[in-house]
Design an enzyme around this catalytic site. Structure first.
Site, PDB file in Angstrom:
ATOM      1  N   ARG A  90     -20.545   4.481 -22.618  1.00  0.00           N
ATOM      2  CA  ARG A  90     -19.364   5.108 -23.599  1.00  0.00           C
ATOM      3  C   ARG A  90     -18.651   6.464 -22.923  1.00  0.00           C
ATOM      4  O   ARG A  90     -19.555   7.445 -22.587  1.00  0.00           O
ATOM      5  CB  ARG A  90     -19.863   5.353 -25.036  1.00  0.00           C
ATOM      6  CG  ARG A  90     -20.614   4.155 -25.579  1.00  0.00           C
ATOM      7  CD  ARG A  90     -19.504   3.354 -26.529  1.00  0.00           C
ATOM      8  NE  ARG A  90     -20.315   2.038 -26.957  1.00  0.00           N
ATOM      9  CZ  ARG A  90     -19.555   1.517 -27.437  1.00  0.00           C
ATOM     10  NH1 ARG A  90     -18.442   1.530 -27.928  1.00  0.00           N
ATOM     11  NH2 ARG A  90     -20.225  -0.037 -27.788  1.00  0.00           N
ATOM     12  N   LEU A  92     -17.576   9.631 -23.888  1.00  0.00           N
ATOM     13  CA  LEU A  92     -17.437  10.622 -25.005  1.00  0.00           C
ATOM     14  C   LEU A  92     -16.285  11.533 -25.552  1.00  0.00           C
ATOM     15  O   LEU A  92     -15.659  11.969 -24.520  1.00  0.00           O
ATOM     16  CB  LEU A  92     -18.529  11.481 -24.891  1.00  0.00           C
ATOM     17  CG  LEU A  92     -20.075  11.088 -24.745  1.00  0.00           C
ATOM     18  CD1 LEU A  92     -21.025  11.865 -24.294  1.00  0.00           C
ATOM     19  CD2 LEU A  92     -20.603  10.456 -26.163  1.00  0.00           C
ATOM     20  N   ASN A 106     -24.431  13.190 -15.831  1.00  0.00           N
ATOM     21  CA  ASN A 106     -24.196  11.663 -16.089  1.00  0.00           C
ATOM     22  C   ASN A 106     -24.741  11.127 -14.746  1.00  0.00           C
ATOM     23  O   ASN A 106     -24.474  11.891 -13.584  1.00  0.00           O
ATOM     24  CB  ASN A 106     -23.045  11.369 -16.251  1.00  0.00           C
ATOM     25  CG  ASN A 106     -22.548   9.852 -16.172  1.00  0.00           C
ATOM     26  OD1 ASN A 106     -23.322   9.168 -16.747  1.00  0.00           O
ATOM     27  ND2 ASN A 106     -21.482   9.361 -15.636  1.00  0.00           N
ATOM     28  N   HIS A 108     -24.001   8.267 -11.778  1.00  0.00           N
ATOM     29  CA  HIS A 108     -22.903   7.122 -11.556  1.00  0.00           C
ATOM     30  C   HIS A 108     -23.178   6.286 -10.138  1.00  0.00           C
ATOM     31  O   HIS A 108     -23.314   7.221  -9.349  1.00  0.00           O
ATOM     32  CB  HIS A 108     -21.515   8.050 -11.561  1.00  0.00           C
ATOM     33  CG  HIS A 108     -20.324   7.013 -11.378  1.00  0.00           C
ATOM     34  ND1 HIS A 108     -19.945   6.057 -12.259  1.00  0.00           N
ATOM     35  CD2 HIS A 108     -19.691   6.690 -10.091  1.00  0.00           C
ATOM     36  CE1 HIS A 108     -19.003   5.104 -11.847  1.00  0.00           C
ATOM     37  NE2 HIS A 108     -18.903   5.503 -10.563  1.00  0.00           N
ATOM     38  N   ASP A 140     -17.510  15.937 -18.152  1.00  0.00           N
ATOM     39  CA  ASP A 140     -16.442  16.802 -18.702  1.00  0.00           C
ATOM     40  C   ASP A 140     -15.550  15.448 -19.639  1.00  0.00           C
ATOM     41  O   ASP A 140     -16.131  14.514 -19.739  1.00  0.00           O
ATOM     42  CB  ASP A 140     -15.437  17.298 -17.692  1.00  0.00           C
ATOM     43  CG  ASP A 140     -14.802  16.367 -16.766  1.00  0.00           C
ATOM     44  OD1 ASP A 140     -14.902  15.149 -16.857  1.00  0.00           O
ATOM     45  OD2 ASP A 140     -14.234  16.912 -15.718  1.00  0.00           O
ATOM     46  N   GLY A 142     -13.105  13.846 -18.534  1.00  0.00           N
ATOM     47  CA  GLY A 142     -12.732  12.675 -17.866  1.00  0.00           C
ATOM     48  C   GLY A 142     -13.552  11.559 -17.601  1.00  0.00           C
ATOM     49  O   GLY A 142     -14.947  11.770 -18.291  1.00  0.00           O
ATOM     50  N   ASP A 144     -15.934  10.098 -15.165  1.00  0.00           N
ATOM     51  CA  ASP A 144     -16.750  10.418 -13.973  1.00  0.00           C
ATOM     52  C   ASP A 144     -15.857  11.389 -13.184  1.00  0.00           C
ATOM     53  O   ASP A 144     -15.844  11.502 -11.984  1.00  0.00           O
ATOM     54  CB  ASP A 144     -16.767   9.113 -13.196  1.00  0.00           C
ATOM     55  CG  ASP A 144     -17.585   8.000 -14.014  1.00  0.00           C
ATOM     56  OD1 ASP A 144     -18.498   8.337 -14.659  1.00  0.00           O
ATOM     57  OD2 ASP A 144     -17.078   6.821 -13.896  1.00  0.00           O
TER      58      ASP A 144
HETATM   59  C1  GRF Z   1     -27.118   3.143 -13.498  1.00  0.00           C
HETATM   60  O1  GRF Z   1     -26.619   2.797 -12.166  1.00  0.00           O
HETATM   61  C2  GRF Z   1     -26.191   4.170 -13.866  1.00  0.00           C
HETATM   62  O2  GRF Z   1     -25.349   4.722 -12.774  1.00  0.00           O
HETATM   63  C3  GRF Z   1     -25.090   3.368 -14.469  1.00  0.00           C
HETATM   64  O3  GRF Z   1     -25.766   2.222 -15.357  1.00  0.00           O
HETATM   65  C4  GRF Z   1     -26.835   2.121 -14.571  1.00  0.00           C
HETATM   66  C5  GRF Z   1     -27.904   2.309 -15.566  1.00  0.00           C
HETATM   67  O4  GRF Z   1     -29.164   1.704 -15.162  1.00  0.00           O
HETATM   68  N1  GRF Z   1     -24.339   4.088 -15.204  1.00  0.00           N
HETATM   69  P1  GRF Z   1     -30.496   1.865 -15.844  1.00  0.00           P
HETATM   70  O5  GRF Z   1     -30.200   1.494 -17.530  1.00  0.00           O
HETATM   71  O6  GRF Z   1     -31.002   3.210 -15.853  1.00  0.00           O
HETATM   72  O7  GRF Z   1     -31.478   0.781 -15.404  1.00  0.00           O
END
Ligand code: GRF
Length: 198
Positions: A90, A92, A106, A108, A140, A142, A144
């Site tokens: 989500r 935020l 986060n 990514h 932040d 945005g 990512d």
């Molecule tokens: C990860 O690849 C994370 O970067 C992305 O969602 C995935 C989550 O994987 N945002 P998990 O639930 O930790 O297995």
């Protein structure tokens, strides 16, 4: 002890890696609660490690802001030093980001700024990228876009499926997350310019 609240939406492999590391008395941080926006299967990892959980579902609220207020109060109840979004799917709103950033990071699954958004692994494959990876960044307002804290890369094997590539990336993410939380807890990775200039 440096305390962490983790937010998830899915299977929680990254959460599990952090819980496993934090179970060692030598690890400098502790997961004090795990939250989600739904009944995510990954919450089972928290239960297994005896960590409290909370679920705050957006559909029960009239606005994103109202949802985020309740999510924030659940997080703040645990007084974390850091919030980790580990597969929390989500975006935020400002009212929660303003309160928690920069002490919110986060994970990514791409080498940001390449391939932001919810379909990073598929987008990297569709673009024919020869290399991709994982990024940890400060959250932040945005999508990512926050300051990058660490990155790790892997080659994209010809013909690899999205699922297999994502599994490879998750292994990178797990290692990176355990290291980044440790570095933030011990002060060797600094989140604010004020900390960096001190
Ligand atoms: C990860 O690849 C994370 O970067 C992305 O969602 C995935 C989550 O994987 N945002 P998990 O639930 O930790 O297995």
């Amino acid at each position: 002890m440096f305390s962490v609240v983790v937010l998830i939406s899915g299977g929680g492999s990254n959460l599990r890696a952090l819980l496993t590391a934090a179970a060692s008395p030598l690890y400098p941080a502790k997961v004090v609660a795990v939250g989600s926006d739904k009944a995510a299967t990954g919450l089972e990892h928290a239960e297994e490690f005896g960590v409290p959980t909370f679920v705050v579902e957006p559909s029960r609220f009239e606005s994103r802001e109202a949802w985020a207020e309740v999510l924030l109060s659940n997080i703040e109840f645990h007084k974390p030093d850091l919030v980790v979004l580990a597969g929390f799917m989500r975006v935020l709103p400002a009212n929660i980001v303003d309160k928690l950033s920069p002490r919110m990071i986060n994970l990514h699954p791409s080498l940001l700024p390449d391939f932001p958004g919810a379909n990073a692994v598929a987008d990297a494959l569709a673009a024919g990228a020869s290399e991709t990876g994982a990024t940890i960044h400060i959250v932040d307002e945005g999508v990512d876009t926050g300051k990058v804290l660490s990155q790790a890369s892997i080659p994209v094997a010809p013909g690899i499926s999205e699922i297999d590539l994502h599994e490879q990336i998750k292994l990178l993410e797990q290692e990176q997350l355990v290291q980044a939380v440790s570095d933030i807890a011990t002060g060797s990775l600094l989140l604010t310019e004020k900390e960096q200039n001190a």
